[in-house]
Design a protein around this motif. Structure first.
Motif, PDB file in Angstrom:
ATOM      1  N   LEU A 180      11.939 -28.442  18.863  1.00  0.00           N
ATOM      2  CA  LEU A 180      13.397 -28.377  19.011  1.00  0.00           C
ATOM      3  C   LEU A 180      13.825 -27.126  19.742  1.00  0.00           C
ATOM      4  O   LEU A 180      13.301 -26.029  19.483  1.00  0.00           O
ATOM      5  N   LEU A 181      14.798 -27.281  20.628  1.00  0.00           N
ATOM      6  CA  LEU A 181      15.445 -26.135  21.249  1.00  0.00           C
ATOM      7  C   LEU A 181      16.865 -26.092  20.691  1.00  0.00           C
ATOM      8  O   LEU A 181      17.559 -27.118  20.667  1.00  0.00           O
ATOM      9  N   ILE A 182      17.251 -24.922  20.206  1.00  0.00           N
ATOM     10  CA  ILE A 182      18.571 -24.777  19.585  1.00  0.00           C
ATOM     11  C   ILE A 182      19.379 -23.859  20.498  1.00  0.00           C
ATOM     12  O   ILE A 182      19.025 -22.695  20.691  1.00  0.00           O
ATOM     13  N   ALA A 183      20.426 -24.403  21.102  1.00  0.00           N
ATOM     14  CA  ALA A 183      21.179 -23.620  22.091  1.00  0.00           C
ATOM     15  C   ALA A 183      22.576 -23.311  21.576  1.00  0.00           C
ATOM     16  O   ALA A 183      23.292 -24.185  21.072  1.00  0.00           O
ATOM     17  N   ASP A 184      22.946 -22.044  21.732  1.00  0.00           N
ATOM     18  CA  ASP A 184      24.208 -21.529  21.193  1.00  0.00           C
ATOM     19  C   ASP A 184      25.303 -21.589  22.264  1.00  0.00           C
ATOM     20  O   ASP A 184      25.123 -21.072  23.367  1.00  0.00           O
ATOM     21  N   THR A 185      26.446 -22.189  21.901  1.00  0.00           N
ATOM     22  CA  THR A 185      27.578 -22.210  22.842  1.00  0.00           C
ATOM     23  C   THR A 185      28.230 -20.838  22.978  1.00  0.00           C
ATOM     24  O   THR A 185      29.008 -20.608  23.895  1.00  0.00           O
ATOM     25  N   GLY A 186      27.960 -19.959  21.997  1.00  0.00           N
ATOM     26  CA  GLY A 186      28.628 -18.657  21.995  1.00  0.00           C
ATOM     27  C   GLY A 186      30.003 -18.721  21.354  1.00  0.00           C
ATOM     28  O   GLY A 186      30.698 -17.717  21.231  1.00  0.00           O
ATOM     29  N   VAL A 187      30.374 -19.917  20.911  1.00  0.00           N
ATOM     30  CA  VAL A 187      31.691 -20.096  20.283  1.00  0.00           C
ATOM     31  C   VAL A 187      31.462 -20.287  18.787  1.00  0.00           C
ATOM     32  O   VAL A 187      30.559 -21.018  18.389  1.00  0.00           O
ATOM     33  N   GLU A 188      32.288 -19.640  17.951  1.00  0.00           N
ATOM     34  CA  GLU A 188      32.124 -19.812  16.502  1.00  0.00           C
ATOM     35  C   GLU A 188      32.446 -21.249  16.102  1.00  0.00           C
ATOM     36  O   GLU A 188      33.326 -21.879  16.690  1.00  0.00           O
ATOM     37  N   SER A 189      31.724 -21.723  15.107  1.00  0.00           N
ATOM     38  CA  SER A 189      32.005 -23.051  14.575  1.00  0.00           C
ATOM     39  C   SER A 189      32.599 -22.873  13.180  1.00  0.00           C
ATOM     40  O   SER A 189      31.894 -22.560  12.235  1.00  0.00           O
ATOM     41  N   PRO A 190      33.918 -23.030  13.053  1.00  0.00           N
ATOM     42  CA  PRO A 190      34.553 -22.791  11.758  1.00  0.00           C
ATOM     43  C   PRO A 190      34.384 -23.988  10.830  1.00  0.00           C
ATOM     44  O   PRO A 190      35.229 -24.887  10.797  1.00  0.00           O
ATOM     45  N   THR A 191      33.272 -24.007  10.082  1.00  0.00           N
ATOM     46  CA  THR A 191      32.909 -25.198   9.291  1.00  0.00           C
ATOM     47  C   THR A 191      34.082 -25.715   8.450  1.00  0.00           C
ATOM     48  O   THR A 191      34.395 -26.906   8.464  1.00  0.00           O
ATOM     49  N   ARG A 192      34.734 -24.798   7.730  1.00  0.00           N
ATOM     50  CA  ARG A 192      35.792 -25.222   6.810  1.00  0.00           C
ATOM     51  C   ARG A 192      36.914 -25.949   7.572  1.00  0.00           C
ATOM     52  O   ARG A 192      37.399 -27.001   7.152  1.00  0.00           O
ATOM     53  N   ALA A 193      37.292 -25.389   8.729  1.00  0.00           N
ATOM     54  CA  ALA A 193      38.392 -25.971   9.505  1.00  0.00           C
ATOM     55  C   ALA A 193      37.993 -27.329  10.092  1.00  0.00           C
ATOM     56  O   ALA A 193      38.779 -28.282  10.083  1.00  0.00           O
ATOM     57  N   VAL A 194      36.756 -27.426  10.597  1.00  0.00           N
ATOM     58  CA  VAL A 194      36.346 -28.688  11.219  1.00  0.00           C
ATOM     59  C   VAL A 194      36.186 -29.774  10.149  1.00  0.00           C
ATOM     60  O   VAL A 194      36.593 -30.924  10.353  1.00  0.00           O
ATOM     61  N   VAL A 195      35.621 -29.395   9.002  1.00  0.00           N
ATOM     62  CA  VAL A 195      35.490 -30.372   7.906  1.00  0.00           C
ATOM     63  C   VAL A 195      36.896 -30.830   7.476  1.00  0.00           C
ATOM     64  O   VAL A 195      37.130 -32.016   7.218  1.00  0.00           O
ATOM     65  N   GLY A 196      37.854 -29.910   7.463  1.00  0.00           N
ATOM     66  CA  GLY A 196      39.244 -30.236   7.108  1.00  0.00           C
ATOM     67  C   GLY A 196      39.867 -31.176   8.135  1.00  0.00           C
ATOM     68  O   GLY A 196      40.579 -32.129   7.782  1.00  0.00           O
ATOM     69  N   ALA A 197      39.575 -30.929   9.416  1.00  0.00           N
ATOM     70  CA  ALA A 197      40.134 -31.782  10.476  1.00  0.00           C
ATOM     71  C   ALA A 197      39.578 -33.204  10.364  1.00  0.00           C
ATOM     72  O   ALA A 197      40.306 -34.190  10.529  1.00  0.00           O
ATOM     73  N   VAL A 198      38.290 -33.308  10.053  1.00  0.00           N
ATOM     74  CA  VAL A 198      37.688 -34.640   9.887  1.00  0.00           C
ATOM     75  C   VAL A 198      38.317 -35.336   8.681  1.00  0.00           C
ATOM     76  O   VAL A 198      38.614 -36.530   8.713  1.00  0.00           O
ATOM     77  N   ARG A 199      38.573 -34.568   7.633  1.00  0.00           N
ATOM     78  CA  ARG A 199      39.192 -35.171   6.443  1.00  0.00           C
ATOM     79  C   ARG A 199      40.579 -35.738   6.779  1.00  0.00           C
ATOM     80  O   ARG A 199      40.919 -36.849   6.379  1.00  0.00           O
ATOM     81  N   SER A 200      41.367 -34.964   7.537  1.00  0.00           N
ATOM     82  CA  SER A 200      42.711 -35.456   7.908  1.00  0.00           C
ATOM     83  C   SER A 200      42.600 -36.725   8.743  1.00  0.00           C
ATOM     84  O   SER A 200      43.337 -37.695   8.521  1.00  0.00           O
ATOM     85  N   ALA A 201      41.661 -36.712   9.694  1.00  0.00           N
ATOM     86  CA  ALA A 201      41.488 -37.892  10.555  1.00  0.00           C
ATOM     87  C   ALA A 201      41.031 -39.094   9.721  1.00  0.00           C
ATOM     88  O   ALA A 201      41.494 -40.228   9.925  1.00  0.00           O
ATOM     89  N   TRP A 202      40.148 -38.850   8.772  1.00  0.00           N
ATOM     90  CA  TRP A 202      39.646 -39.913   7.878  1.00  0.00           C
ATOM     91  C   TRP A 202      40.808 -40.480   7.041  1.00  0.00           C
ATOM     92  O   TRP A 202      40.933 -41.687   6.876  1.00  0.00           O
ATOM     93  N   GLN A 203      41.683 -39.560   6.572  1.00  0.00           N
ATOM     94  CA  GLN A 203      42.803 -40.032   5.757  1.00  0.00           C
ATOM     95  C   GLN A 203      43.745 -40.921   6.583  1.00  0.00           C
ATOM     96  O   GLN A 203      44.292 -41.888   6.085  1.00  0.00           O
ATOM     97  N   GLU A 204      43.881 -40.584   7.861  1.00  0.00           N
ATOM     98  CA  GLU A 204      44.779 -41.361   8.726  1.00  0.00           C
ATOM     99  C   GLU A 204      44.177 -42.672   9.188  1.00  0.00           C
ATOM    100  O   GLU A 204      44.891 -43.649   9.365  1.00  0.00           O
ATOM    101  N   SER A 205      42.859 -42.671   9.419  1.00  0.00           N
ATOM    102  CA  SER A 205      42.201 -43.895   9.915  1.00  0.00           C
ATOM    103  C   SER A 205      40.931 -44.126   9.107  1.00  0.00           C
ATOM    104  O   SER A 205      39.824 -43.951   9.609  1.00  0.00           O
ATOM    105  N   LYS A 206      41.135 -44.509   7.842  1.00  0.00           N
ATOM    106  CA  LYS A 206      39.980 -44.622   6.939  1.00  0.00           C
ATOM    107  C   LYS A 206      38.952 -45.634   7.431  1.00  0.00           C
ATOM    108  O   LYS A 206      37.754 -45.342   7.434  1.00  0.00           O
ATOM    109  N   ASP A 207      39.413 -46.801   7.879  1.00  0.00           N
ATOM    110  CA  ASP A 207      38.451 -47.840   8.261  1.00  0.00           C
ATOM    111  C   ASP A 207      37.587 -47.378   9.423  1.00  0.00           C
ATOM    112  O   ASP A 207      36.363 -47.523   9.408  1.00  0.00           O
TER     113      ASP A 207
END
Ligand code: PMV
Length: 331
Positions: A180-207
């Protein structure tokens, strides 16, 4: 003086869907590590944690550092309480880490695991990997809010794991090594915020999201089978499919896609973002023949760093029998 380490990790497949009860596969990354050193301190100084790489010094009992919110102190306090020692010790815990922070490499979990292991060792207490995993999970909640439990599990066990929230942990059988090669974008990945964004999207379009999660689950099962058989080409094909699904979940980014496309154009068997997304790392599955070319392509496409690791072949899957963290109802 006692020293203990913990390796980093990378999610091979299944991120995000794993929060919703689908499987994920994660592997340790031995090339990056966190290290904790415990020494007896001066009488009356309480517990001091010196985190050089994070530029932080925290002291138990200090008003500025609250152990119910500070992950470093929480790891130490939870461990000492768990091993029945209380908090009346004078200790200096020095942390060093080569794991980049907020890039999906398990920095938080590894730092917690190193603290837990070093403290247990310092007081001659044995902790199982499962006990370390549980202690780290409690701290992960401070970092991430509603973690699936995959990070603490792979970091505590230091084995390739097939993880489903609330189910018995499976240590993966790996038929042939994967490069495996693991390449860094150099941009932080804010886990809490992205998980929250997915949750909102899931709530809006559950199916729609439930379908995407099911499809991700299918790719993860396929990757597990292919890994067992040592079929790297099939692992790669399904990684591509997983990336397509992550894009549909809107957790990719232009930088991640650029790195994924560059890797694919230069011979990677598969490539996808890894972890929460919107930044952080991507992973490319290479072969010994294509490795140098894919690495160069990633660098040329703007990667801030490229780490090479190998998922080792193994047939020894004697592992833990305890259920993994947090049942789906706790999410
Ligand atoms: O960014 P990382 O590597 O900590 O990964 C987060 C993985 C998610 O599935 C998005 C969240 C989780 O808790 O599993």
């Amino acid at each position: 003086m006692t020293v203990a380490c913990a390796q980093g990790k990378i999610i091979l497949c299944g991120e995000h869907a794993v929060v919703y009860g689908r499987p994920a596969i994660a592997v340790p990354v031995a090339e990056v590590q966190a290290r904790a050193t415990v020494e007896d301190g001066v009488e009356g100084q309480s517990i001091v944690i010196v985190a050089r790489d994070l530029g932080r010094v925290v002291t138990l009992g200090d008003e500025a550092s609250d152990e119910t919110r500070d992950p470093l102190l929480a790891a130490a306090v939870n461990t000492l309480e768990y091993i029945g020692l209380g908090l009346g010790h004078d200790l200096v815990i020095v942390l060093e880490s080569t794991i980049p922070v907020a890039r999906g490499l398990g920095s938080g979990a590894a730092v917690s695991a190193a603290i837990t292991r070093a403290l247990a060792q310092h007081f001659s207490k044995d902790l199982t990997a499962e006990q370390v995993s549980r202690l780290v999970y409690d701290v992960e909640k401070l970092y991430h809010g509603t973690p699936s439990g995959v990070d603490n599990t792979v970091v505590a066990h230091q084995r390739a794991v097939y993880f489903v929230r609330g189910q018995r942990l499976e240590i993966l059988r790996v038929g042939a090594p994967l490069l495996l090669l693991i390449a860094d974008t150099g941009v932080e990945s804010p886990t809490r915020a992205v998980v929250g964004a997915v949750r909102s999207a899931w709530q809006e379009s559950k199916d729609r999201y439930e379908t995407l999660f099911d499809e991700v689950g299918g790719t993860v099962v396929g990757i597990r089978d292919a890994m067992e058989k040592g079929d790297a080409a099939e692992v790669g094909r399904l990684m591509d499919e997983n990336h397509r699904l992550l894009r549909a979940m809107e957790v990719s980014s232009s930088q991640l896609d650029a790195l994924v496309n560059a890797a694919k154009r230069h011979g990677a068997l598969g490539a996808k973002l890894s972890g929460a997304g919107r930044g952080g790392n991507m992973i490319a599955l290479a072969t010994p023949e294509t490795c140098q070319e894919v690495k160069k392509a990633l660098q040329d496409a703007g990667a801030q760093g490229v780490l090479q690791t190998e998922v080792k072949a193994t047939t020894d899957v004697t592992g833990p029998l305890a259920p993994s963290m947090a049942s789906p109802s706790q999410r």
